[in-house]
Design an enzyme around this catalytic site. Structure first.
Site, PDB file in Angstrom:
ATOM      1  N   LYS A 250       0.841  -1.212   0.000  1.00 23.57           N
ATOM      2  CA  LYS A 250       0.000   0.000   0.000  1.00 23.57           C
ATOM      3  C   LYS A 250       0.872   1.256   0.000  1.00 23.57           C
ATOM      4  CE  LYS A 250      -2.313   2.796   3.305  1.00 23.57           C
ATOM      5  NZ  LYS A 250      -2.750   2.920   4.690  1.00 23.57           N
ATOM      6  N   ASP A 268      -6.487   1.084   1.011  1.00 20.61           N
ATOM      7  CA  ASP A 268      -6.610   1.459   2.425  1.00 20.61           C
ATOM      8  C   ASP A 268      -7.985   1.026   2.936  1.00 20.61           C
ATOM      9  OD1 ASP A 268      -8.372   3.247   1.339  1.00 20.61           O
ATOM     10  OD2 ASP A 268      -7.508   5.019   2.305  1.00 20.61           O
TER      11      ASP A 268
END
Length: 382
Positions: A250, A268
């Site tokens: 991420k 997220d």
């Protein structure tokens, strides 16, 4: 006298003999004529008798002939009787009616989303793969019109500041990170400075972000790794970034997409929530979500897609109470109705610029300000 009598008798006898002969002949002729007439009469009578007899006999003959003909007629009908069974088997041919009934269910099962039934988990609502791709891309286009100014909501001036800010954003808001990093970068402006920093001093600065000890260890550790392994430069490759302390896929994709212009999907908490609500995927693992959603879009769309989804999750499609009545993509959303559907009440749930409130960046891009967005206040400004 006797002589005369005898002569007379003789003469008479001779004449009488002639006469009798003639009479006999005449009688014989008459008799023969009579016989002929009788014969002809009997012949004429016999003829009708024969004809009658023949007629009577012929009648049976005709009857006999007709009888076979009539019997033959049944024999001709006999095949008809055999065909009649063929018509009776018509039910037997209609017995294929059961066969058709057997085939019909097969067609029915083929037409009923049997194939989708196997892919219900992958494509809910019986939606085909093509329909899912079209709907997902249409949602992204709609969000691009709603958020044309979407951007990363972390303040940064270079890749180093972005990678540090992204590591700090775990388990907190971007606003809180943006209010914290100015003091951090003011005290440690370079990688080398942060690599040599006192952990206790760094912890004190990072305390507002939560999990400050673990985060202090990560930012100091990644700074040292960048100095020692990459010459003080943030690498632009995924395989290098994920080797840094505290940096996962991420964080790596945030840095690659926003600091290096290389496409990446940022999975997220907002992204995970929305793509499952929209039935783009049922996966829960971030890496699997990334793969599933990435397969729906061209790679060039990945970075902006991430911004659109995250912005929508923060402003309208909230975790606890989505503002469904104010959602621009409500017609495309399978989860419509989970939140407030009344337009007036839904508008009161909007956040940030959609509600006329400040955003999360202290230094947002000019496009955001031009669109009516407001900069966030610094830490402690109230």
């Amino acid at each position: 006298m006797s002589a005369e009598r005898d002569s007379a008798v003789g003469e008479q006898g001779s004449d009488g003999g002639r006469k009798t002969a003639k009479a006999a002949k005449t009688a014989a002729a008459g008799a023969s004529a009579a016989a002929r007439e009788a014969a002809s009469a009997s012949g004429k009578r016999a003829a009708p008798a024969k004809e009658a007899a023949a007629g009577k006999k012929a009648a049976p003959g005709k009857k006999a002939a007709s009888a076979p003909a009539r019997k033959a007629a049944p024999s001709k009908k006999a095949p008809a009787a055999k065909k009649a069974p063929a018509k009776k088997p018509a039910p037997l041919k209609k017995a294929p009616a059961p066969r058709k009934q057997l085939v019909a269910p097969k067609k029915a099962t083929a037409s009923v989303p049997a194939a989708p039934a196997k892919t219900v988990a992958a494509h809910p609502r019986g939606e085909s793969r093509t329909a899912l791709v079209r709907r997902a891309r249409r949602i992204n286009r709609e969000l691009a019109e709603v958020y044309p100014y979407a951007h990363p909501e972390l303040d940064f001036d270079n890749p180093f500041q972005l990678v540090v800010a992204t590591v700090l954003s775990a388990q907190t808001t971007d606003l809180r990170v943006n209010q914290t990093t100015p003091a951090l970068f003011a005290k440690y402006p370079t990688l080398e400075d942060l690599a040599a920093a006192d952990p206790e001093e760094v912890e004190e600065i990072l305390r507002p972000t939560g999990f400050f000890r673990a985060k202090t260890k990560s930012v100091i550790g990644l700074s040292k790794a960048l100095v020692e392994q990459f010459g003080g430069e943030v690498p632009g490759r995924l395989e290098d970034l994920v080797k840094l302390p505290g940096v996962g896929r991420k964080t790596a994709f945030v840095v690659l997409g926003n600091a290096f212009g290389r496409p990446g999907i940022t999975v997220d908490t907002h992204f995970q929530r929305l793509v499952r609500r929209w039935k783009w995927t049922d996966e829960t693992d971030p890496d699997k979500i990334e793969a599933a959603v990435g397969a729906l879009f061209p790679k060039s769309d990945w970075t902006d897609l991430s911004h659109h989804v995250i912005w929508h999750g923060r402003r309208i499609c909230h975790a606890r109470k989505p503002a469904c009545g104010a959602c621009p993509i409500a017609p495309l959303c399978p989860a419509y109705g989970e939140g407030e559907t009344d337009p007036e009440k839904a508008r009161k749930l909007l956040k940030y610029e959609k509600a006329g409130q400040p955003g999360q960046r202290l230094k947002p891009p000019q496009a955001y300000l031009d669109a009516g967005g407001r900069a966030a206040p610094p830490l402690g400004a109230g």
